[in-house]
Enzyme design. Structure first.
Site, short mmCIF file in Angstrom:
data_model
loop_
_atom_site.label_atom_id
_atom_site.label_comp_id
_atom_site.label_asym_id
_atom_site.label_seq_id
_atom_site.Cartn_x
_atom_site.Cartn_y
_atom_site.Cartn_z
CD GLU A 175 -2.69 -1.35 2.51
OE1 GLU A 175 -2.60 -0.47 3.39
OE2 GLU A 175 -3.45 -2.33 2.63
CG ASN A 181 -0.61 -6.99 -1.18
OD1 ASN A 181 -1.19 -7.62 -2.07
ND2 ASN A 181 -1.09 -6.91 0.06
CG HIS A 235 -9.80 -5.83 1.27
ND1 HIS A 235 -10.08 -6.95 2.03
CD2 HIS A 235 -8.47 -5.64 1.37
CE1 HIS A 235 -8.96 -7.41 2.57
NE2 HIS A 235 -7.97 -6.63 2.18
CD GLU A 268 -4.57 -7.94 1.86
OE1 GLU A 268 -5.43 -7.22 2.40
OE2 GLU A 268 -3.35 -7.71 1.94
O1 G3I Z 1 -3.44 -8.04 19.08
C1 G3I Z 1 -4.22 -6.98 19.67
C2 G3I Z 1 -4.82 -7.43 20.95
O2 G3I Z 1 -3.80 -7.70 21.86
C3 G3I Z 1 -5.78 -6.36 21.46
O3 G3I Z 1 -6.45 -6.82 22.60
C4 G3I Z 1 -6.81 -5.97 20.40
C5 G3I Z 1 -7.70 -4.83 20.84
O4 G3I Z 1 -8.31 -4.21 19.73
O5 G3I Z 1 -6.13 -5.58 19.25
C6 G3I Z 1 -5.33 -6.59 18.70
O6 G3I Z 1 -4.71 -6.16 17.54
C7 G3I Z 1 -5.56 -5.97 16.42
C8 G3I Z 1 -5.09 -6.92 15.31
O7 G3I Z 1 -5.82 -6.65 14.14
C9 G3I Z 1 -5.28 -8.38 15.68
O8 G3I Z 1 -6.62 -8.67 15.87
C10 G3I Z 1 -5.42 -4.54 15.96
O9 G3I Z 1 -5.99 -3.68 16.94
C11 G3I Z 1 -6.12 -4.33 14.64
O10 G3I Z 1 -5.82 -3.04 14.16
C12 G3I Z 1 -5.61 -5.35 13.66
O11 G3I Z 1 -6.32 -5.20 12.47
C13 G3I Z 1 -5.77 -5.78 11.31
C14 G3I Z 1 -5.53 -4.69 10.27
O12 G3I Z 1 -5.05 -5.28 9.08
C15 G3I Z 1 -4.54 -3.66 10.74
O13 G3I Z 1 -3.29 -4.20 10.79
C16 G3I Z 1 -6.76 -6.78 10.75
O14 G3I Z 1 -6.90 -7.87 11.66
C17 G3I Z 1 -6.28 -7.29 9.41
O15 G3I Z 1 -7.28 -8.07 8.83
C18 G3I Z 1 -5.96 -6.12 8.48
O16 G3I Z 1 -5.41 -6.65 7.30
C19 G3I Z 1 -5.13 -5.69 6.28
C20 G3I Z 1 -3.91 -6.19 5.51
O17 G3I Z 1 -2.85 -6.42 6.40
C21 G3I Z 1 -3.51 -5.21 4.42
N1 G3I Z 1 -4.62 -4.94 3.53
C22 G3I Z 1 -5.87 -4.52 4.19
C23 G3I Z 1 -6.27 -5.56 5.26
C24 G3I Z 1 -7.60 -5.23 5.86
O18 G3I Z 1 -7.53 -4.01 6.57
#
Ligand code: G3I
Length: 353
Positions: free
Chosen positions: A160, A205, A241, A271
């Site tokens: 991105e 990506n 997405h 994705e």
């Molecule tokens: O691990 C912590 C946990 O300890 C905590 O209790 C909790 C509270 O909210 O957060 C947890 O972390 C979260 C993590 O996902 C694991 O669940 C983060 O807050 C959350 O921001 C994170 O979101 C991920 C997001 O990327 C941001 O990195 C999504 O799961 C994931 O599906 C998403 O994936 C992205 C790709 O990497 C790139 N392309 C877009 C895609 C969708 O947004």
């Protein structure tokens, strides 16, 4: 005497042969899983793994039955693998996913080395000189590719990096990498990845580029430039997405893939999910199925497209509700009880030759 022996003598041979032929044909026409269907077409079909293996037997069983490639939804991101301090890597979760994949003969994609989001706090909140940031990035890429050499076949090296601005001249996202290192950080990242693992497929990506448009053009020109400079970029990840509005757009995907293929790049759909505005109903599920089917058919037909991965596979675990305040969801091909949705059948049909 066995039952089989009796059958051989009580049923006429032509009837038996006919039955066998029907059984074989039925088998050939209907693969038992997406994995089997993709394998027959020489392609990869996969999913992003939520959490880690061993938490939910049904999840793990479905995953290995249906897919031949996996990517960690979060576990390999910089902020997850190196959260506490520079050089302090914790590979326990991604290693568990890689081990699970190896046991089940599933390939692994790496996601992602360089991204503006989900960076460790020690890094994103630090004040770095150009030299220091270059060193940190180089070190991170070298550490990840060394640790997973021979285990991860393809990496999202940069994720991105293109600006969402409608201005065609504003190419790059203004994140900390861009601000400190300049746009050269992309070339550097790919070269560092290649120097550590020359066998790995190195992927750029991106989201919002699958159906053409301004952002696609920016990405295309950027990749063309990188190829011309001899940067070792092997392919493009189209995240995909999307939502039900993509219903009339899917026919543009083939031309996107062909254009990138003409640059000498492979394309991986990385994705895919098709978000539904909640609540979900049968009509929406049918539209969703049509979209999944169309995309799967294109992925199978287009030579340059080597892989089709979804961002999860069950609605039980998806980023969509959390990231839309519960407004969107239901974007994957199995429901929350792991029952295949119409989208699953549409994909299987589209992937079956
Ligand atoms: O691990 C912590 C946990 O300890 C905590 O209790 C909790 C509270 O909210 O957060 C947890 O972390 C979260 C993590 O996902 C694991 O669940 C983060 O807050 C959350 O921001 C994170 O979101 C991920 C997001 O990327 C941001 O990195 C999504 O799961 C994931 O599906 C998403 O994936 C992205 C790709 O990497 C790139 N392309 C877009 C895609 C969708 O947004």
């Amino acid at each position: 005497m066995s039952k089989l022996f009796n059958i051989r003598f009580t049923w006429p041979v032509p009837v038996l042969l006919g039955g066998l032929l029907i059984a074989l044909t039925a088998n050939a026409a209907e693969p038992a899983s997406l994995r089997e269907a993709a394998q027959a077409r020489g392609k990869l079909v996969g999913f992003a793994m939520f959490g880690k293996p061993g938490l939910d037997a049904k999840y793990d069983e479905t995953a290995v039955r249906e897919f031949n490639v996996v990517v960690c939804e979060n576990a390999m991101k910089f902020g997850c693998v190196c959260p506490a301090a520079r050089g302090q890597y914790d590979f326990s979760v991604p290693d568990a996913i890689v081990g699970f994949a190896q046991t089940n003969k599933v390939k692994v994609r790496g996601h992602c080395l360089v991204w503006h989001f989900q960076q460790p706090n020690w890094f994103s909140r630090g004040e770095w000189s150009k030299h220091e940031m270059g060193d940190i990035l180089h070190e991170h890429i070298r550490t990840m590719l060394t640790h997973y050499k021979g285990k991860v076949f393809a990496w999202d090296v940069v994720n991105e990096a293109i600006s969402d601005s409608k201005d065609p001249h504003e190419i790059y996202r203004k994140d900390n990498y861009y601000d400190v290192l300049g746009p050269e950080y992309l070339d550097m990242a790919f070269r560092w990845a290649h120097e550590t693992d020359p066998q790995a497929r190195l992927i750029y990506n991106e989201y919002g580029t699958e159906f053409g448009g301004v952002k696609f053009e920016k990405m295309y020109q950027m990749l063309k430039g990188m190829k011309a400079r001899g940067v070792p970029v092997d392919g493009v990840g189209l995240q995909m997405h999307i939502g039900l509005g993509a219903k009339n757009q899917t026919q543009k995907l083939g031309s996107t893939i062909r254009k990138l293929g003409e640059l000498g790049l492979e394309v991986q759909i990385t994705e895919l999910d098709v978000a539904i505005d909640l609540p979900c109903d049968d009509k929406k599920l049918q539209t969703q199925a049509k979209i999944f089917g169309d995309i799967a058919a294109t992925a199978m037909e287009e030579k340059a497209c080597t892989a089709l991965l979804m961002w999860g596979f069950t609605d039980k675990h998806s980023w969509l509700p959390q990231f839309s305040n519960g407004k969107r969801g239901c974007g994957l091909i199995f429901d929350e009880q792991y029952r295949p949705k119409p989208a699953y059948s549409a994909m299987l049909k589209a992937m079956t030759k």
